[in-house]
Write a protein that holds these residues in place. Structure first.
Motif, PDB file in Angstrom:
ATOM      1  N   GLN A   1       5.924   3.496  -5.077  1.00 37.36           N
ATOM      2  CA  GLN A   1       4.469   3.600  -5.026  1.00 37.36           C
ATOM      3  C   GLN A   1       3.819   3.267  -6.367  1.00 37.36           C
ATOM      4  OE1 GLN A   1       3.684   7.531  -3.387  1.00 37.36           O
ATOM      5  NE2 GLN A   1       3.868   6.720  -1.308  1.00 37.36           N
TER       6      GLN A   1
ATOM      7  N   ARG B   1       3.503  -4.590  10.906  1.00 35.40           N
ATOM      8  CA  ARG B   1       3.429  -3.766   9.705  1.00 35.40           C
ATOM      9  C   ARG B   1       4.833  -3.294   9.378  1.00 35.40           C
ATOM     10  NH1 ARG B   1      -0.335  -2.474   6.712  1.00 35.40           N
ATOM     11  NH2 ARG B   1      -0.439  -0.609   5.444  1.00 35.40           N
TER      12      ARG B   1
ATOM     13  N   GLN C   1       6.997  -0.675   7.065  1.00 36.15           N
ATOM     14  CA  GLN C   1       6.957   0.516   6.219  1.00 36.15           C
ATOM     15  C   GLN C   1       8.323   0.686   5.577  1.00 36.15           C
ATOM     16  OE1 GLN C   1       5.526   3.618   8.842  1.00 36.15           O
ATOM     17  NE2 GLN C   1       3.435   2.852   8.728  1.00 36.15           N
TER      18      GLN C   1
ATOM     19  N   GLU D   1       0.866  -1.182   0.000  1.00 36.99           N
ATOM     20  CA  GLU D   1       0.000   0.000   0.000  1.00 36.99           C
ATOM     21  C   GLU D   1       0.900   1.228   0.000  1.00 36.99           C
ATOM     22  OE1 GLU D   1      -2.432  -0.176   3.481  1.00 36.99           O
ATOM     23  OE2 GLU D   1      -3.100  -2.226   3.063  1.00 36.99           O
ATOM     24  N   ASP D   2       0.492   2.248  -0.755  1.00 38.46           N
ATOM     25  CA  ASP D   2       1.270   3.493  -0.749  1.00 38.46           C
ATOM     26  C   ASP D   2       1.209   4.101   0.644  1.00 38.46           C
ATOM     27  OD1 ASP D   2       1.713   3.053  -3.405  1.00 38.46           O
ATOM     28  OD2 ASP D   2       0.322   4.585  -4.111  1.00 38.46           O
ATOM     29  N   TYR D   3       2.356   4.627   1.071  1.00 42.95           N
ATOM     30  CA  TYR D   3       2.453   5.216   2.403  1.00 42.95           C
ATOM     31  C   TYR D   3       3.255   6.509   2.297  1.00 42.95           C
ATOM     32  CZ  TYR D   3       3.857   5.958   7.211  1.00 42.95           C
ATOM     33  OH  TYR D   3       4.077   6.519   8.436  1.00 42.95           O
ATOM     34  N   SER D   4       2.760   7.560   2.895  1.00 44.08           N
ATOM     35  CA  SER D   4       3.419   8.856   2.886  1.00 44.08           C
ATOM     36  C   SER D   4       3.633   9.294   1.432  1.00 44.08           C
ATOM     37  CB  SER D   4       4.731   8.785   3.681  1.00 44.08           C
ATOM     38  OG  SER D   4       5.275  10.065   3.846  1.00 44.08           O
TER      39      SER D   4
ATOM     40  N   ARG E   1      10.738   2.940   2.743  1.00 43.83           N
ATOM     41  CA  ARG E   1      10.930   4.168   1.967  1.00 43.83           C
ATOM     42  C   ARG E   1      12.151   4.031   1.081  1.00 43.83           C
ATOM     43  NH1 ARG E   1       9.468   9.296   5.792  1.00 43.83           N
ATOM     44  NH2 ARG E   1       7.262   9.188   5.320  1.00 43.83           N
TER      45      ARG E   1
ATOM     46  N   SER F   1       3.855   0.216   2.405  1.00 39.34           N
ATOM     47  CA  SER F   1       3.787  -0.572   3.632  1.00 39.34           C
ATOM     48  C   SER F   1       2.964  -1.827   3.359  1.00 39.34           C
ATOM     49  CB  SER F   1       3.172   0.235   4.767  1.00 39.34           C
ATOM     50  OG  SER F   1       1.814   0.524   4.499  1.00 39.34           O
TER      51      SER F   1
END
Length: 174
Positions: free
Chosen positions: A154, A143, A145, A91-94, A147, A99
């Motif tokens: 993403q 979870r 995450q 899932e896209d995060y920030s 980057r 994540s």
């Protein structure tokens, strides 16, 4: 196992006493003593083999610290898994990250405390330029995450590169 051997011994005794041979009482007793000695040796050998087999099944896992304190060392467990390439639900995060939630409930007899979790990101590209962190860890899930400031994971890109989470959890089951 011992009961079976004792039953065999009883049958042997009955056979020897019921023989209609001319053997004297002393000869019968001597034969029984030999049979009993052999059975005792066999029982000792089997007992030793069973003890070795039981000891070989035991594995040693030492946990020296944990977020929720230490537990019963006889209940320590290691469980490992993967979210699998091209099956991880990213899932896209920030603005520059993704994540995923990792399910650890397939670890059989589950963890009773949140285990120590180690992760690695595996895939076919750009994962080596990432930073990741574990969030919301429980005895059954966590979870992750991730980057990457040089490449955009993403919009499904992480999945296209086969990114997946390889993980190891060490904790207690009682």
């Amino acid at each position: 196992m011992r009961l079976t051997l004792l039953l065999l011994l009883c049958v042997l005794v009955a056979v020897l006493f019921n023989r209609s041979s001319a053997a004297s009482q002393g000869q019968r007793i001597a034969a029984l003593e030999i049979a009993v000695a052999r059975q005792a040796e066999q029982i000792a050998e089997l007992t030793e083999k069973l003890a070795k087999r039981e000891n070989s099944k035991k594995t040693e896992v030492s946990i020296v610290s944990g977020e929720e304190g230490l537990g019963d060392s006889s209940c320590s467990k290691v469980c490992a898994g993967t979210t699998r390439r091209f099956f991880t639900q990213w899932e896209d995060y920030s603005s520059d990250g993704v994540s995923t939630t990792v399910d650890m409930s397939d670890c059989g007899r589950g963890f009773v405390k949140t285990p120590t979790i180690i992760t690695d990101l595996e895939g076919f590209g750009w994962q080596w330029k990432t930073t990741s962190a574990i969030y919301s860890a429980t005895p059954d899930s966590f979870r992750l995450q991730v980057r990457n400031w040089l490449w955009d994971p993403q919009g499904g890109n992480a999945g296209k590169k086969g990114w997946n989470v390889e993980w190891i959890a060490v904790g207690y089951t009682c």
